[in-house]
Scaffold this motif. Sequence first.
Motif, PDB file in Angstrom:
ATOM      1  N   GLY A  44      30.250 -14.360  -5.052  1.00  0.00           N
ATOM      2  CA  GLY A  44      28.903 -14.243  -5.597  1.00  0.00           C
ATOM      3  C   GLY A  44      27.815 -14.197  -4.546  1.00  0.00           C
ATOM      4  N   ALA A  45      28.111 -14.737  -3.349  1.00  0.00           N
ATOM      5  CA  ALA A  45      27.118 -14.746  -2.266  1.00  0.00           C
ATOM      6  C   ALA A  45      27.849 -14.960  -0.948  1.00  0.00           C
ATOM      7  CB  ALA A  45      26.086 -15.852  -2.468  1.00  0.00           C
ATOM      8  N   LEU A  46      27.203 -14.532   0.130  1.00  0.00           N
ATOM      9  CA  LEU A  46      27.741 -14.741   1.474  1.00  0.00           C
ATOM     10  C   LEU A  46      26.863 -15.728   2.217  1.00  0.00           C
ATOM     11  CD1 LEU A  46      28.511 -11.085   2.675  1.00  0.00           C
ATOM     12  CD2 LEU A  46      30.038 -12.682   1.496  1.00  0.00           C
ATOM     13  N   LEU A  47      27.504 -16.607   2.984  1.00  0.00           N
ATOM     14  CA  LEU A  47      26.828 -17.486   3.925  1.00  0.00           C
ATOM     15  C   LEU A  47      27.332 -17.057   5.293  1.00  0.00           C
ATOM     16  CD1 LEU A  47      24.948 -19.887   4.468  1.00  0.00           C
ATOM     17  CD2 LEU A  47      26.960 -21.381   4.263  1.00  0.00           C
ATOM     18  N   VAL A  48      26.452 -16.469   6.093  1.00  0.00           N
ATOM     19  CA  VAL A  48      26.838 -15.780   7.314  1.00  0.00           C
ATOM     20  C   VAL A  48      26.220 -16.449   8.532  1.00  0.00           C
ATOM     21  CG1 VAL A  48      26.862 -13.523   8.460  1.00  0.00           C
ATOM     22  CG2 VAL A  48      26.836 -13.641   5.960  1.00  0.00           C
ATOM     23  N   GLY A  49      27.014 -16.601   9.563  1.00  0.00           N
ATOM     24  CA  GLY A  49      26.495 -17.117  10.818  1.00  0.00           C
ATOM     25  C   GLY A  49      25.689 -16.058  11.552  1.00  0.00           C
ATOM     26  N   ASN A  50      24.759 -16.497  12.381  1.00  0.00           N
ATOM     27  CA  ASN A  50      23.895 -15.580  13.116  1.00  0.00           C
ATOM     28  C   ASN A  50      24.691 -14.661  14.045  1.00  0.00           C
ATOM     29  OD1 ASN A  50      21.253 -14.624  13.903  1.00  0.00           O
ATOM     30  ND2 ASN A  50      21.599 -15.685  15.837  1.00  0.00           N
ATOM     31  N   ARG A  51      25.679 -15.212  14.755  1.00  0.00           N
ATOM     32  CA  ARG A  51      26.477 -14.363  15.656  1.00  0.00           C
ATOM     33  C   ARG A  51      27.270 -13.322  14.879  1.00  0.00           C
ATOM     34  NH1 ARG A  51      29.011 -18.833  19.524  1.00  0.00           N
ATOM     35  NH2 ARG A  51      28.982 -19.841  17.509  1.00  0.00           N
ATOM     36  N   THR A  52      27.755 -13.695  13.725  1.00  0.00           N
ATOM     37  CA  THR A  52      28.477 -12.737  12.888  1.00  0.00           C
ATOM     38  C   THR A  52      27.523 -11.666  12.377  1.00  0.00           C
ATOM     39  OG1 THR A  52      30.093 -14.403  12.249  1.00  0.00           O
ATOM     40  CG2 THR A  52      29.886 -12.481  10.806  1.00  0.00           C
ATOM     41  N   PHE A  53      26.347 -12.087  11.916  1.00  0.00           N
ATOM     42  CA  PHE A  53      25.358 -11.141  11.400  1.00  0.00           C
ATOM     43  C   PHE A  53      24.929 -10.136  12.467  1.00  0.00           C
ATOM     44  CE2 PHE A  53      20.807 -10.104  10.769  1.00  0.00           C
ATOM     45  CZ  PHE A  53      20.928  -9.379   9.607  1.00  0.00           C
ATOM     46  N   ARG A  54      24.716 -10.602  13.678  1.00  0.00           N
ATOM     47  CA  ARG A  54      24.237  -9.736  14.758  1.00  0.00           C
ATOM     48  C   ARG A  54      25.368  -9.152  15.606  1.00  0.00           C
ATOM     49  NH1 ARG A  54      18.699 -10.848  14.935  1.00  0.00           N
ATOM     50  NH2 ARG A  54      18.138 -12.892  14.147  1.00  0.00           N
ATOM     51  N   ASN A 115      31.114 -17.113   0.032  1.00  0.00           N
ATOM     52  CA  ASN A 115      32.066 -16.727   1.071  1.00  0.00           C
ATOM     53  C   ASN A 115      31.419 -16.910   2.441  1.00  0.00           C
ATOM     54  OD1 ASN A 115      34.801 -15.065   1.297  1.00  0.00           O
ATOM     55  ND2 ASN A 115      33.419 -14.421   2.922  1.00  0.00           N
ATOM     56  N   VAL A 116      32.027 -17.753   3.259  1.00  0.00           N
ATOM     57  CA  VAL A 116      31.539 -18.037   4.603  1.00  0.00           C
ATOM     58  C   VAL A 116      32.096 -17.002   5.570  1.00  0.00           C
ATOM     59  CG1 VAL A 116      31.596 -19.719   6.490  1.00  0.00           C
ATOM     60  CG2 VAL A 116      31.359 -20.499   4.125  1.00  0.00           C
ATOM     61  N   LEU A 117      31.208 -16.425   6.373  1.00  0.00           N
ATOM     62  CA  LEU A 117      31.606 -15.484   7.424  1.00  0.00           C
ATOM     63  C   LEU A 117      31.106 -16.028   8.754  1.00  0.00           C
ATOM     64  CD1 LEU A 117      30.733 -12.046   5.752  1.00  0.00           C
ATOM     65  CD2 LEU A 117      32.946 -13.201   5.834  1.00  0.00           C
ATOM     66  N   GLY A 118      32.036 -16.325   9.642  1.00  0.00           N
ATOM     67  CA  GLY A 118      31.693 -16.832  10.969  1.00  0.00           C
ATOM     68  C   GLY A 118      32.361 -18.164  11.248  1.00  0.00           C
ATOM     69  N   ALA A 119      33.016 -18.255  12.407  1.00  0.00           N
ATOM     70  CA  ALA A 119      33.770 -19.455  12.766  1.00  0.00           C
ATOM     71  C   ALA A 119      32.878 -20.676  12.928  1.00  0.00           C
ATOM     72  CB  ALA A 119      34.560 -19.208  14.054  1.00  0.00           C
ATOM     73  N   SER A 120      31.719 -20.520  13.525  1.00  0.00           N
ATOM     74  CA  SER A 120      30.832 -21.657  13.740  1.00  0.00           C
ATOM     75  C   SER A 120      30.321 -22.216  12.414  1.00  0.00           C
ATOM     76  CB  SER A 120      29.655 -21.267  14.637  1.00  0.00           C
ATOM     77  OG  SER A 120      28.760 -22.346  14.767  1.00  0.00           O
ATOM     78  N   ILE A 121      29.936 -21.347  11.504  1.00  0.00           N
ATOM     79  CA  ILE A 121      29.455 -21.795  10.196  1.00  0.00           C
ATOM     80  C   ILE A 121      30.586 -22.451   9.422  1.00  0.00           C
ATOM     81  CG2 ILE A 121      28.451 -21.059   7.988  1.00  0.00           C
ATOM     82  CD1 ILE A 121      26.563 -20.994  10.468  1.00  0.00           C
ATOM     83  N   LEU A 149      39.873 -19.228  14.987  1.00  0.00           N
ATOM     84  CA  LEU A 149      39.652 -19.455  13.561  1.00  0.00           C
ATOM     85  C   LEU A 149      38.879 -20.746  13.345  1.00  0.00           C
ATOM     86  CD1 LEU A 149      40.490 -18.847  10.495  1.00  0.00           C
ATOM     87  CD2 LEU A 149      42.306 -20.501  10.938  1.00  0.00           C
ATOM     88  N   PHE A 150      39.303 -21.792  14.029  1.00  0.00           N
ATOM     89  CA  PHE A 150      38.660 -23.090  13.916  1.00  0.00           C
ATOM     90  C   PHE A 150      38.749 -23.757  15.280  1.00  0.00           C
ATOM     91  CE2 PHE A 150      38.842 -27.699  13.018  1.00  0.00           C
ATOM     92  CZ  PHE A 150      37.639 -27.838  12.341  1.00  0.00           C
ATOM     93  N   ASP A 151      37.602 -24.036  15.852  1.00  0.00           N
ATOM     94  CA  ASP A 151      37.556 -24.647  17.172  1.00  0.00           C
ATOM     95  C   ASP A 151      36.735 -25.921  17.083  1.00  0.00           C
ATOM     96  OD1 ASP A 151      38.020 -24.953  19.863  1.00  0.00           O
ATOM     97  OD2 ASP A 151      36.506 -23.515  20.496  1.00  0.00           O
ATOM     98  N   HIS A 152      37.352 -27.034  17.394  1.00  0.00           N
ATOM     99  CA  HIS A 152      36.675 -28.325  17.331  1.00  0.00           C
ATOM    100  C   HIS A 152      37.015 -29.091  18.604  1.00  0.00           C
ATOM    101  CE1 HIS A 152      35.577 -32.352  15.951  1.00  0.00           C
ATOM    102  NE2 HIS A 152      34.851 -31.741  15.029  1.00  0.00           N
ATOM    103  N   PRO A 153      36.179 -28.946  19.646  1.00  0.00           N
ATOM    104  CA  PRO A 153      36.459 -29.632  20.908  1.00  0.00           C
ATOM    105  C   PRO A 153      36.693 -31.130  20.688  1.00  0.00           C
ATOM    106  CG  PRO A 153      34.651 -28.107  21.188  1.00  0.00           C
ATOM    107  CD  PRO A 153      34.957 -28.174  19.708  1.00  0.00           C
ATOM    108  N   GLY A 154      37.738 -31.636  21.296  1.00  0.00           N
ATOM    109  CA  GLY A 154      38.116 -33.025  21.108  1.00  0.00           C
ATOM    110  C   GLY A 154      39.078 -33.209  19.954  1.00  0.00           C
TER     111      GLY A 154
END
Length: 180
Positions: A44-54, A115-121, A149-154
């Motif tokens: 129904g909607a996208l939630l997009v990270g800035n790096r993905t968008f640009r 739908n989330v697009l972007g690893a950071s988001i 896909l998923f990066d979580h330092p530590g």
Amino acid sequence: MGKVLYSVTMSLDGFIAGPGGDMSWLTEHIGPNPTVDALIGDIGALLVGNRTFRGDDPHRDTDREGKPFGGGWDGPQFVLTHHAPPTSVPDITFVGDLDSGVAAAKAAAGDKYVNVLGASIARQCVEAGVLDEIFVCVAPVLLGDGVRLFDHPGGTNVKLERIGLTHAPLATNIWLRVVR
């Protein structure tokens, strides 16, 4: 309200983009996938990270460039950024923080997926406890480097439950629920 879903295509070694955000690797792995086709109708909607968008587009230099899912989806998009462009972009709402972005996207999506697009988001959604599901198309390729896909330092331990496994000609699809 609908659920928050992180959907993505990933290389077998865990990368969703190559070095520098390069998405050209994905082009040869986009093809018939009935599970993806069905999913697109439930977004129904996208939630997009800035790096993905640009960022880079696997449909670059085609008539599908810049269109979500290569033109297979149309609807409201919410881009999380601290640097909104000075001019408006059709069907795009720029939001400055995750909470307001998720709330606006959920309101727009109704009973359908955000739908989330972007690893950071996606990582931020996991950390905030708002990510409900993950849908990964695993492409038969090894990239060796890039955006994970998923990066979580530590490190962290996010428990997941598999709720679906399907196969398509160019990918294996894994659908997971985030266990809370």
